[in-house]
Design a protein around this motif. Structure first.
Motif, short mmCIF file in Angstrom:
data_model
loop_
_atom_site.label_atom_id
_atom_site.label_comp_id
_atom_site.label_asym_id
_atom_site.label_seq_id
_atom_site.Cartn_x
_atom_site.Cartn_y
_atom_site.Cartn_z
N ALA A 133 0.82 -1.23 0.00
CA ALA A 133 0.00 0.00 0.00
C ALA A 133 0.84 1.27 0.00
N TYR A 134 2.06 1.21 0.56
CA TYR A 134 2.88 2.41 0.69
C TYR A 134 4.14 2.36 -0.17
N ASP A 135 4.13 1.51 -1.18
CA ASP A 135 5.32 1.34 -2.02
C ASP A 135 5.41 2.34 -3.17
N THR A 136 4.57 3.38 -3.15
CA THR A 136 4.67 4.46 -4.12
C THR A 136 4.58 5.79 -3.36
N GLY A 137 4.73 6.88 -4.09
CA GLY A 137 4.64 8.19 -3.46
C GLY A 137 6.01 8.82 -3.28
N THR A 138 6.13 9.64 -2.26
CA THR A 138 7.40 10.30 -1.94
C THR A 138 7.94 9.70 -0.65
N PHE A 139 9.19 9.31 -0.66
CA PHE A 139 9.83 8.65 0.46
C PHE A 139 10.86 9.55 1.11
N THR A 140 11.21 9.23 2.35
CA THR A 140 12.31 9.90 3.04
C THR A 140 13.45 8.92 3.19
#
Length: 377
Positions: A133-140
């Protein structure tokens, strides 16, 4: 200068230094300095790699940073500081290393666990993502690696943000990436311009982002890449969600505690369920799997319900064994909709199994539906 964090993955063109423990090449380039306590689960390892506290006695890092599975007392972990020369640093030596059995194969798996000599009381841990679910987007990303390609490693912890790069674009970025393992690796970085990446000395460190409850969750492990922050050369990270269950099993096998409570999930159901007006209760189910142990004392239930008089509604969380936890009672609240996250002490419940959101409308005249909900155990 644009804030950037560059980590050169261990087997990249620029990562050539190998130690007895492995190849700790990636690092952070051009990042901004992290504040004390901002990422309290960050770990600096003495062989020149990074890591994150998986439990209060286990560090999750990269397989290429360590040697083979077995007893190992040669690694020192530094925790709790931004400045590596800070006298307040907590240090622990290793006692054992577990190296992924699939690292170096077509399956991928650049991860390892380091067991410390004793637990660190009160240390923060970083939950590992167990779904995609969180494997896309913007990461830190964060680390003490070099601030420029070929430069020296850093005294202070640096941080930066890197955007997701899809598998096909990453594979097609250049010959270096032709062997990208779609099911086991994630890519991130400024594909067109470069300038933001991880680099030598940051190998094994976490790539992380906020989940639906606004808590940090680890989605990647710094693994490899072609140089530091070059255009058309994103960083490659171990896809934590692919290996979450295997990591948890390995942690259980070597001791040192289980994953951070609250770190399993989220599990989401986005199928609409109509709520009958002044009618019977309805339920929506999510099935938790690949978790270990019991649920957290701060289990998070994120609820999105569309309704024209939310005071009519009673909401419960129902555990796999049938135990019920009241989230919301009926009231005189005439406002529309419920979009909030409830916190429940479900620590007596086993995590794995079918959990239900139960909703009932107790009064006439207004209607609505469950839009979606998610559970982080």
């Amino acid at each position: 200068m644009t804030a950037a964090l560059v980590i050169v993955p261990a087997h990249s063109a620029s990562a050539r230094t190998t130690t007895a423990q492995g190849d700790p090449s990636p690092r952070v380039v051009g990042g901004t300095r992290a504040a004390l306590g901002e990422f309290p689960w960050m770990v600096r390892l003495s062989m020149g790699c990074g890591g994150a506290m998986y439990t209060n006695q286990l560090v999750l890092t990269a397989a290429h940073c360590v040697g083979s599975t077995g007893n190992n007392t040669s690694i020192t972990a530094t925790v709790g500081v931004v400045d590596l020369q800070d006298s307040a640093a907590v240090k622990r030596t290793s006692t054992y290393v577990y190296r992924s059995t699939t690292y170096g194969t077509s399956t991928g798996g650049d991860w390892a666990l380091i067991k410390l000599a004793s637990p660190i009381t009160g240390v923060a841990t970083l939950p590992a993502a167990s779904t995609t679910a969180y494997d896309t987007g913007t990461f830190t990303v964060a680390g003490w690696g070099a601030a420029s390609e070929g430069g020296a490693q850093q005294r202070y912890l640096l941080k930066a943000q890197v955007p997701f790069v899809d598998d096909v674009s990453c594979r097609d970025a250049g010959p270096y990436y032709s062997g990208l393992i779609f099911s086991a690796e994630l890519c991130a970085g400024q594909l067109a311009t470069g300038g933001v990446d991880t680099c030598q000395g940051d190998s094994g460190g976490p790539m992380f982002r906020r989940d639906s409850a606004n808590a940090w969750i680890q989605v990647g492990i710094v693994s490899h890449g072609d140089g530091c922050a070059r255009p058309s050369a994103p960083g490659v990270y171990t896809q934590v969600s692919t290996f979450a269950a295997t990591i948890a099993a390995a942690a259980a096998s070597i001791g040192g505690g289980g994953p951070d409570p609250g770190g399993c999930g989220p599990f989401t159901n986005a199928n609409n369920v109509n709520i009958p007006d002044h009618g019977a209760a309805v339920t929506s189910t999510v099935t938790a799997s690949a978790c270990t142990g019991n649920a957290s004392s701060t289990t998070k239930v994120a609820v999105d319900i569309k309704h024209t008089y939310r005071g009519d509604l009673v909401i419960d969380l129902v555990a796999p064994d049938g135990s019920s936890y009241r989230l919301k009672s009926a009231s005189n609240d005439s406002a529309d909709n419920i979009n909030t996250t409830y916190t429940v002490n479900a620590s007596s419940e086993v995590r794995n199994g079918a959990w239900k959101l139960k909703v009932q409308d107790l009064y006439d005249a207004d209607t609505g539906y469950i839009d979606s909900w998610s559970l982080t155990l």
